[in-house]
Scaffold this motif. Structure first.
Motif, PDB file in Angstrom:
ATOM      1  N   LEU A 117      -6.264   1.069  11.301  1.00 51.82           N
ATOM      2  CA  LEU A 117      -6.605   0.247  12.460  1.00 51.82           C
ATOM      3  C   LEU A 117      -5.817   0.690  13.692  1.00 51.82           C
ATOM      4  O   LEU A 117      -6.370   0.771  14.796  1.00 51.82           O
ATOM      5  CB  LEU A 117      -6.320  -1.220  12.149  1.00 51.82           C
ATOM      6  N   THR A 118      -4.534   0.990  13.504  1.00 48.86           N
ATOM      7  CA  THR A 118      -3.729   1.465  14.637  1.00 48.86           C
ATOM      8  C   THR A 118      -4.238   2.815  15.135  1.00 48.86           C
ATOM      9  O   THR A 118      -4.330   3.053  16.345  1.00 48.86           O
ATOM     10  CB  THR A 118      -2.260   1.574  14.227  1.00 48.86           C
ATOM     11  N   GLY A 119      -4.569   3.722  14.202  1.00 51.03           N
ATOM     12  CA  GLY A 119      -5.095   5.021  14.593  1.00 51.03           C
ATOM     13  C   GLY A 119      -6.412   4.907  15.336  1.00 51.03           C
ATOM     14  O   GLY A 119      -6.641   5.616  16.331  1.00 51.03           O
ATOM     15  N   ALA A 177      -0.384   7.730   6.120  1.00 52.73           N
ATOM     16  CA  ALA A 177      -0.260   6.476   5.372  1.00 52.73           C
ATOM     17  C   ALA A 177      -0.306   6.730   3.870  1.00 52.73           C
ATOM     18  O   ALA A 177       0.453   6.119   3.102  1.00 52.73           O
ATOM     19  CB  ALA A 177      -1.374   5.515   5.784  1.00 52.73           C
ATOM     20  N   ILE A 178      -1.165   7.638   3.436  1.00 52.95           N
ATOM     21  CA  ILE A 178      -1.250   7.946   2.007  1.00 52.95           C
ATOM     22  C   ILE A 178      -0.025   8.728   1.560  1.00 52.95           C
ATOM     23  O   ILE A 178       0.517   8.499   0.459  1.00 52.95           O
ATOM     24  CB  ILE A 178      -2.548   8.722   1.715  1.00 52.95           C
ATOM     25  N   ARG A 179       0.435   9.657   2.379  1.00 57.93           N
ATOM     26  CA  ARG A 179       1.619  10.436   2.022  1.00 57.93           C
ATOM     27  C   ARG A 179       2.860   9.558   1.884  1.00 57.93           C
ATOM     28  O   ARG A 179       3.743   9.834   1.057  1.00 57.93           O
ATOM     29  CB  ARG A 179       1.871  11.514   3.083  1.00 57.93           C
ATOM     30  N   LEU A 199      -5.085  11.927  10.939  1.00 59.72           N
ATOM     31  CA  LEU A 199      -3.629  12.039  10.801  1.00 59.72           C
ATOM     32  C   LEU A 199      -3.007  10.698  10.410  1.00 59.72           C
ATOM     33  O   LEU A 199      -2.096  10.649   9.583  1.00 59.72           O
ATOM     34  CB  LEU A 199      -3.022  12.537  12.107  1.00 59.72           C
ATOM     35  N   ALA A 200      -3.489   9.606  10.987  1.00 60.44           N
ATOM     36  CA  ALA A 200      -2.950   8.287  10.654  1.00 60.44           C
ATOM     37  C   ALA A 200      -3.207   7.950   9.190  1.00 60.44           C
ATOM     38  O   ALA A 200      -2.312   7.460   8.483  1.00 60.44           O
ATOM     39  CB  ALA A 200      -3.565   7.229  11.565  1.00 60.44           C
ATOM     40  N   VAL A 201      -4.411   8.216   8.703  1.00 60.27           N
ATOM     41  CA  VAL A 201      -4.740   7.924   7.298  1.00 60.27           C
ATOM     42  C   VAL A 201      -3.966   8.849   6.363  1.00 60.27           C
ATOM     43  O   VAL A 201      -3.441   8.413   5.321  1.00 60.27           O
ATOM     44  CB  VAL A 201      -6.258   8.059   7.082  1.00 60.27           C
ATOM     45  N   PHE A 244     -11.891  12.310   5.849  1.00 59.76           N
ATOM     46  CA  PHE A 244     -11.093  13.526   5.692  1.00 59.76           C
ATOM     47  C   PHE A 244      -9.632  13.197   5.425  1.00 59.76           C
ATOM     48  O   PHE A 244      -8.958  13.873   4.634  1.00 59.76           O
ATOM     49  CB  PHE A 244     -11.214  14.381   6.954  1.00 59.76           C
ATOM     50  N   GLY A 245      -9.095  12.168   6.082  1.00 54.86           N
ATOM     51  CA  GLY A 245      -7.715  11.780   5.849  1.00 54.86           C
ATOM     52  C   GLY A 245      -7.467  11.305   4.436  1.00 54.86           C
ATOM     53  O   GLY A 245      -6.429  11.611   3.836  1.00 54.86           O
ATOM     54  N   VAL A 246      -8.425  10.563   3.864  1.00 52.92           N
ATOM     55  CA  VAL A 246      -8.295  10.114   2.476  1.00 52.92           C
ATOM     56  C   VAL A 246      -8.321  11.295   1.525  1.00 52.92           C
ATOM     57  O   VAL A 246      -7.485  11.402   0.606  1.00 52.92           O
ATOM     58  CB  VAL A 246      -9.411   9.102   2.144  1.00 52.92           C
TER      59      VAL A 246
END
Length: 280
Positions: free
Chosen positions: A203-205, A167-169, A162-164, A104-106
């Motif tokens: 990985l952090t998320g 990162a893309i934004r 949210l982390a992904v 979903f984040g991607v």
């Protein structure tokens, strides 16, 4: 003249704080054994508190009594059964929530149009405390295994997504401009640009989500479960077996710490190429 100058000379500046430290203290701080200082200090304080009865014995058990109770629970197989069930729920719920959050984040990060529709609802839902949704999840799924798995999935989904998404934004648009010049397909953009960029944040998320999921699972088992580590602590509370409760509390903290350290080690191993690249 020199004597007068020496008499009115300004006092020397105080030595730095680190210079006042003794050599053995500096060696201890730099050694790997220093990480055990705070746990041992806490254990010592716990022992002193029970020895001098700062609290009633039926409320605060001694570390030795807790250790004996843990040994009895291991020997009877009760602790292994509850712990195995809790870890299975954790892995199932985390696997479901993290994989869905990653996908979903991607999608959300690569689709500005979809983001404009979904982003407000996504941000509202992720602000809801997972523990506050436990009564709703009980009404929807009952108190069976589905309830525990989905409550853990909810706790991990929003953190990973949210982390992904962030990162893309935060990825520079120049990469996509270069991909456009070279006529990359959407799949090539994802594979060659997006995936390498989101690996550290993902990985952090996942590391944060796994720790949060473990806490949420134990809390859910405390409230509504017929098995698991949280249910073992709740039954101990109802039977006034606070030694059993303390075994669960200590084990919950140790497992949470172990999961975090394992994820940190895996993250460092997977990201070793970055450290090697910076050292070149």
């Amino acid at each position: 003249m020199n004597t007068f100058a020496n008499a009115i000379a300004l006092p020397r500046a105080p030595a730095p704080a680190h210079a006042a430290q003794s050599p053995w203290l500096q060696r201890f701080i730099r050694s790997r054994w220093s990480v055990w200082a705070s746990p041992l200090a806490l254990l010592l304080l716990w022992s002193v508190a029970t020895t001098y009865e700062w609290m009633p014995a039926h409320i605060l058990m001694s570390p030795w009594q807790v250790l004996l109770t843990a040994a009895d629970l291991v020997e009877s197989g009760e602790l292994g059964q509850h712990l195995g069930i809790s870890l299975f729920r954790l892995l199932a719920g985390f696997g479901l929530g993290a994989s869905a959050g990653l996908a979903f984040g991607v999608v959300l990060g690569l689709s500005p149009g979809l983001r404009s529709y979904v982003d407000p609802t996504f941000n509202v839902l992720r602000q809801l405390p997972t523990v506050a949704l436990i009564p709703l999840f009980i009404l929807l799924f009952g108190i069976g295994e589905s309830f525990k798995v989905f409550i853990v999935a909810k706790a991990s989904f929003f953190i990973v997504a949210l982390a992904v998404h962030d990162a893309i934004r935060n990825l520079s648009q120049r990469y996509f401009e270069v991909a456009h010049v070279y006529c990359f397909s959407r799949w090539q953009r994802i594979r060659l640009i997006v995936v390498p960029a989101i690996v550290p944040a993902s990985l952090t998320g996942m590391r944060i989500a796994l720790s949060r999921s473990w806490m949420v699972l134990v809390g859910a088992e405390l409230l509504a479960a017929d098995s698991g580590l949280g249910q073992m602590m709740e039954m101990g509370r109802q039977m006034f077996r606070l030694d059993v409760v303390m075994v669960g509390v200590v084990l919950t903290g140790v497992i949470g710490f172990s999961l975090d350290r394992a994820c940190h080690a895996l993250e460092s191993w997977l990201m070793r190429w970055k450290r090697n690249g910076e050292s070149i």
